[in-house]
Structure formats: C-alpha cells, structure tokens
Design an enzyme around this catalytic site. Structure first.
Site, mmCIF file in Angstrom:
data_model
loop_
_atom_site.group_PDB
_atom_site.id
_atom_site.type_symbol
_atom_site.label_atom_id
_atom_site.label_comp_id
_atom_site.label_asym_id
_atom_site.label_seq_id
_atom_site.Cartn_x
_atom_site.Cartn_y
_atom_site.Cartn_z
ATOM 1 N N CYS A 329 0.874 -1.174 0.000
ATOM 2 C CA CYS A 329 0.000 0.000 0.000
ATOM 3 C C CYS A 329 0.907 1.217 0.000
ATOM 4 O O CYS A 329 1.833 1.297 -0.794
ATOM 5 C CB CYS A 329 -0.969 -0.039 1.171
ATOM 6 N N GLY A 332 2.816 0.443 3.945
ATOM 7 C CA GLY A 332 2.979 -1.002 4.072
ATOM 8 C C GLY A 332 2.748 -1.536 5.462
ATOM 9 O O GLY A 332 3.225 -2.625 5.790
ATOM 10 N N TRP A 333 1.987 -0.807 6.310
ATOM 11 C CA TRP A 333 1.770 -1.325 7.666
ATOM 12 C C TRP A 333 0.300 -1.330 8.089
ATOM 13 O O TRP A 333 -0.015 -1.530 9.246
ATOM 14 C CB TRP A 333 2.616 -0.568 8.688
ATOM 15 N N ASP A 334 -0.630 -1.138 7.140
ATOM 16 C CA ASP A 334 -2.061 -1.252 7.443
ATOM 17 C C ASP A 334 -2.741 -2.219 6.473
ATOM 18 O O ASP A 334 -3.065 -3.343 6.829
ATOM 19 C CB ASP A 334 -2.733 0.124 7.383
ATOM 20 N N ARG A 335 -2.965 -1.772 5.260
ATOM 21 C CA ARG A 335 -3.607 -2.631 4.263
ATOM 22 C C ARG A 335 -2.718 -3.815 3.875
ATOM 23 O O ARG A 335 -3.216 -4.923 3.637
ATOM 24 C CB ARG A 335 -3.951 -1.809 3.015
ATOM 25 N N ARG A 381 -3.918 3.683 15.859
ATOM 26 C CA ARG A 381 -5.149 3.285 15.171
ATOM 27 C C ARG A 381 -6.309 3.127 16.154
ATOM 28 O O ARG A 381 -7.439 3.506 15.856
ATOM 29 C CB ARG A 381 -4.921 1.980 14.400
#
Length: 648
Positions: A329, A332-335, A381
């Site tokens: 994404c 590179g640390w959520d989706r 989050r």
C-alpha cells in the site's frame, strides 16, 4: 442493524456454548498488551519492553523453524529499516524431506542482503521489498510503495537515506514538480539508480506480480507528492512486471467500520472523493478464470471487496509458474499486513504452509510477525478508531468456504462440471431424480471422495451413481479408515435458474460466500429442511446451522446447516432423502470442513485474547448492548473472565 449485531454476538457466543475455552498460545495476551501499549521500533531494545520484544522475536523464530529452513537477515537497531523486525526471516525451503526435494531456494542470502541495503531508499520510509511467505517455492513479499522525490530529498537530507529510517517526520519542501527538482539537483540519474536496485531485488526474488492497494496514483502530503507507485513511473521502469492496481480503502475508512458497530456488510467506500484517482486495473489473463464482475468494484461493500481481492491474490499464487508476488500500500503497515495475514491464514487452513502449527500458534505468528514486528501502529489506530487490525481476524468468518481453498481435490470418476456438493445435496434433487441405493434413474453423476478434515462425513469409501439410461447401482463400501470424506454431485446446467420459494422459510445468507460475483456454485437462500440420519441426540448445534429441529429418529437440518454426527447407513436400506420440485441448478451445502474448523478456531482464539487485553470500543452507547458486550460475552462464556474490568 440490531439483527446484525445480534448475529455477531451469536457468532462469538457459539464457541462459548461448548463450555471449553479455545486453545491459547502462551504469550499471546502479553503480545497483544504490548502491541496495544506501544509501537514496535527496532532500535528500542532495552528495558522491560525490550525483554518482551525479545520473547516475541524468539517465539516467531521458533514457529518459523517448525516447518522451514531459513536464514536471518540482521536488522539490529533498525540499521536497515527502523520498523522492520530486528531478525528478518528469509524462508529458504520447507524442512520436510519431500518438500525440500521439490522446492529449494536459489537465492544467496549474502547477495540478498546487499540488494536490500542498496534498494531500501527506493521505497517509502525505507520499507524495502521483503519476502514473508513461501508457497510452492514462490515468495510472497511486502513493502511500502515507491518513494517520491519529496521523500528522497525532503527529509533531513541525504544522511536520512542511509540512517535506517529512524526519522519519520516530514520536512517542508517547496512545491515544485518532480522533473524540475531533478533538474535542479543536477542528479538526473537518481531515480534510475535507486529504483534500478529495487527492480534488481524484485527480479532476484523472482517477483513478477506487483499488487498496488493504493487508491491514489501518488500520495500527496503538504501539497507535494511524497510517494509514487510503479503504475505511474514516467520512465516505465517496471514495464516488465505485471502491475495490478487494486485500490482498497486506507485505515481511515475503518473508523466507519468501528462506528457501524464493527459490521462490514453494507459498508461501501466513497470512490468519488477528490484524492481517489487510481482505478482498478487487472490484466485480462488474470480475470478470465475468476467469475467476478470487476467492473462493479465500486459498488462492493467491504466484505465483497476483501473477498474478491483475496481470491485474486490466491489465484495468482496458484498459477503454474515460478513467479512471486509483491503486495504493498503506501507505508505497508495497514492494508498490506491485512492481505498478507489473510493469505498466510488461508494457505495454512488448507494445509499448504506452516503445516505443523496449531490454530493458536499460527495466530501468534501472524499477529506478532505480520503486524507487530512490521510496525503496525495499533496504539494510534485504536485512538482514532481505525480498527483494521481487528477487522482482519474477525474477517476470517468470511473466507471459510471452499471457494478460497487451493488444496487439490482427489477425485474418482468425476465428470468435468462446475459444481461440487456433499451428500446432503442429494436431498435437493427434483422429484424425477428420486431413487434408492440400488436404482437411480437420474441425470446426474455422484462420486464420494476424500475431503481431509471434514466433520460429520460418512465412513464409507465409494458411491458412484451412473447417468440416466445406463444400468444404475450404488455400492457402499465400508472403510476401515476414519478419514472424513465428502460427496460431490454435478448435473447439466438448465437454461433458466429459479430460487425456490417455500412458505415459512427464512433467508439465510452465508457469510463465507458473500462474494459479489453471485456465482451459481454457492448457496445463498434458505431451503426446505432435509433429513439426515441422527444416530444419537445432540445437545448443541454446530455453528453455522440456521435451522435445526429433532423429528423422531431423524434430524432436520436446514440447507446451510451441517451434519452434526457421523450417520450410519446400512447397505440394505434406502436413502431417507426428500426432494424438492424447484431448486437452483446448483448450490453448495457442506459439512463443517477442515478449513472452516481451523479458521474458526483461529478467530475464536483471537476474540478471546482480544477481549481480555484490548477490547472493543463502542462508538455510541447501544440500547441492546450487543456489540458492547460481544467479546465480553465470549470471554465469560468460555470461562476466561469472571467480572468485567475493562470497557469493551
């Protein structure tokens, strides 16, 4: 909405009704507590928190070592990347002798390390292309998107580029075009150089497919393009790769998921927002074999979109080539960990990777390695209500069906047709198809085949029913093996399909097959109850059955229900089946499969641990209190908690 909340609560409580808590991985609660307290940083290795991280890292290495021979790429103090694991695992081959001879890596770790060091500045935040899953000798990789000129020059100068990415703040930079800045810098070859190393790393890992989850072509921050992506690289440096633009909502969208009481069904992303400029773009050769109408992607809800993207990724990895896959994404640390985790868990549930790990162990590995050690900011989050992490593991209930399964079925004389069914489906035949175990004048073929791990299957080895016009006979051969089996049925497709309309039946939509493609192969509506043998009484129905009633010595199970006990058939008895006149041309009714059982156990273990550590945050007080007490009810039911001590 109230009905949906009640259904969710019932789902969580189904395991609780069994009276026994789901198996737990030692250290999972400590992991979640640490995860929800602070963000992992590779350089923060001291103190009490450091010892916890060391235990987490050590446990991950142990779990990887169960099934794989691997090398470790050192990232001590974040020398390569400040929010990648300090011990980056490179899987070389499966440790079993059979798989070792089948698939073995040709990658030299020293050369890989050199390419990583040279290529790290090519991607956002220094999050380089990193292999994380090994499947059939192919690497599934993760990374951030490509760094734009704003990141390359706009941070604290060139020193940042070689510092391991410790500073994540964005510096102010004059809003000029990328081309102008490159000309002013006097280094027109900078992008060729850094992206050239990135391409070499991808090629060295045999990556061919690049799946970009960004909804933007370029990420704009402070009025400038701070990141780019392969699909808009002006020099077409990535033209030799197969680029897929599969836009997926960012973590901000998951606040709406939380605000809707954690219900993803019916939640549709607004594709008309100004910053959304990346359309879905998938090569035709990858979509032709998938029965999905991709043109409707903007009308899919969150469940359908996630399901269809996962099907696409699984299809790519199951192709008959040696090409790997990169998923990314923006940062590179959520989706990215969302889909990496779903890929890992889906392949594990099919028995294709991490074959020796139990449900609680694969859960620990996925949470620790794919999310925590790769820098997901759970604390941030949670504070914003962007609960993509919870969504990932709660979503497992939507991928339990066989349409996500890659395991090759071993068939015995099955005609080449589309639909596969269990023995219960015989009950759904039309009146003209009725028959007995010794004479069936019907237009279908039936085969009994092994389906490892299926629950409630017959302990008989073979049933073959010949097509109409041929001498028909069904022979039941008792098997000494206790391995579960399933029954497959296919018949010609009629010109028209009609769903049955039976009085008094309720609609039941399967959560594990709610894909937008409306495939004919998957059951969607409730049907008349069908009779299956019941050798003894059952106190608790299995999860997933929508209607269950005792009737004499038989049990009535609805179309989407499961056989609850192993029935016994005698060779001299007729099949006690009832049939319906009007039914869809094909539907899927399965006993609880091994895949479904494994994924349900992972989800149950996650809910139990999450409820006792993090908990759900209700958006607004609900009169029914269904979501507010979802995990609390689950935890109490399985004996994990006496009185509530935290707000869910």
């Amino acid at each position: 909405m109230a009905g949906a909340r009640a259904a969710a609560a019932a789902s969580a409580g189904s395991t609780a009704s069994s009276g026994s808590p789901p198996p737990q991985e030692p250290g999972l609660w400590e992991l979640l507590e640490e995860f929800s307290r602070t963000q992992y940083r590779a350089k923060d290795s001291g103190g009490k928190s450091g010892s916890k991280v060391e235990r987490i890292e050590k446990r991950c290495l142990e779990l990887f070592g169960r099934d794989y021979c691997f090398s470790v790429i050192p990232n001590v103090n974040g020398d390569i990347c400040g929010h990648y694991p300090r011990h980056i695992v490179f899987l070389e081959y499966e440790s079993s002798e059979k798989e070792k001879d089948t698939f073995q890596s040709t990658v030299q770790v020293n050369k890989l390390q050199d390419l990583i060091h040279r290529s790290k500045m090519a991607r956002c935040r220094g999050r380089f292309v990193c292999p994380v899953i090994l499947f059939k000798g192919k690497h599934i990789c993760r990374s951030a998107t490509l760094a734009g000129w704003g990141e390359l020059y706009g941070r604290s100068g060139y020193n940042y580029l070689f510092s391991g990415g410790a500073d994540d703040t964005w510096a102010s930079t004059e809003d000029v075009t990328e081309e102008d800045f490159v000309l002013r810098s006097g280094d027109t070859h900078l992008f060729d150089k850094v992206r050239g190393y990135d391409i070499k790393l991808l090629q060295y890992l045999s990556v061919k497919y690049i799946c970009d989850l960004m909804v933007e072509n370029k990420k704009v921050k402070f009025g400038m393009n701070v990141t780019s992506s392969e699909k808009v690289d002006k020099a077409q440096r990535y033209a030799n790769f197969t680029l897929l633009s599969i836009p997926y909502p960012g973590c901000e969208f998951f606040k709406e998921y939380k605000d809707r009481d954690y219900m993803a069904e019916g939640l549709i992303f607004n594709w008309k927002q100004d910053y959304v400029d990346a359309p879905l773009n998938i090569p035709n050769f990858l979509t032709q074999s998938l029965n999905i109408d991709w043109s409707q992607y903007q009308s899919w809800d969150l469940v359908q979109q996630t399901q269809n993207y996962l099907k696409l990724l699984l299809f790519i990895m199951n192709r008959d080539d040696d090409s790997g896959l990169l998923v990314h994404c923006i940062s590179g640390w959520d989706r990215t960990p969302l889909f990496i985790s779903l890929l890992r868990l889906s392949l594990w549930a099919d028995g294709l990777i991490h074959t020796s790990l139990k449900p609680a162990e694969i859960l620990y590995l996925t949470v620790a390695y794919d999310w925590f050690l790769f820098g997901h900011m759970l604390v941030d989050r949670l504070s914003k209500g962007e609960e993509i992490f919870f969504f990932c593991f709660n979503f497992l209930k939507h991928i339990t069906s066989e349409e996500f399964c890659l395991k090759t079925q071993r068939r015995k004389s099955l005609p080449t047709r589309d639909a596969g069914f269990t023995v219960e489906d015989i009950c759904m035949l039309r009146h003209k198809d009725r028959g007995s175990t010794t004479s069936l004048g019907s237009d279908f073929s039936l085969v009994l085949e092994h389906s490892p791990g299926a629950v409630g299957s017959f302990s008989y080895e073979t049933v073959e029913l010949a097509p109409a016009g041929a001498p028909t006979q069904a022979a039941w051969r008792k098997s000494h093996s206790s391995s579960p089996q399933s029954m497959l049925w296919s018949r010609p497709q009629p010109s028209e399909e009609r769903l049955p309309s039976h009085h008094g039946l309720t609609e039941a939509k399967s959560s594990s097959s709610s894909s937008s493609n409306h495939s004919d192969n998957f059951f969607r509506m409730g049907s008349s109850p069908l009779e299956v043998p019941k050798p003894r009484s059952v106190d608790h129905p299995l999860p997933g059955s929508s209607l269950s009633t005792d009737f004499g010595s038989w049990q009535l199970v609805s179309g989407c229900g499961s056989i609850q006990d192993r029935p016994v058939l005698h060779t001299d008895s007729s099949l006690p089946f009832s049939f319906q006149d009007e039914l869809p041309n094909s539907c899927l009714l399965t006993a609880l499969s091994d895949r479904e059982t494994r994924l349900q156990e992972v989800r149950s273990a996650f809910l139990a641990a999450y409820s006792s550590t993090v908990g759900l945050r209700a958006a607004t007080p609900s009169p029914s209190g269904a979501i507010g007490g979802l995990l609390e009810q689950f935890a109490r039911g399985v004996g994990l908690r006496g009185t509530s001590t935290s707000t869910l």
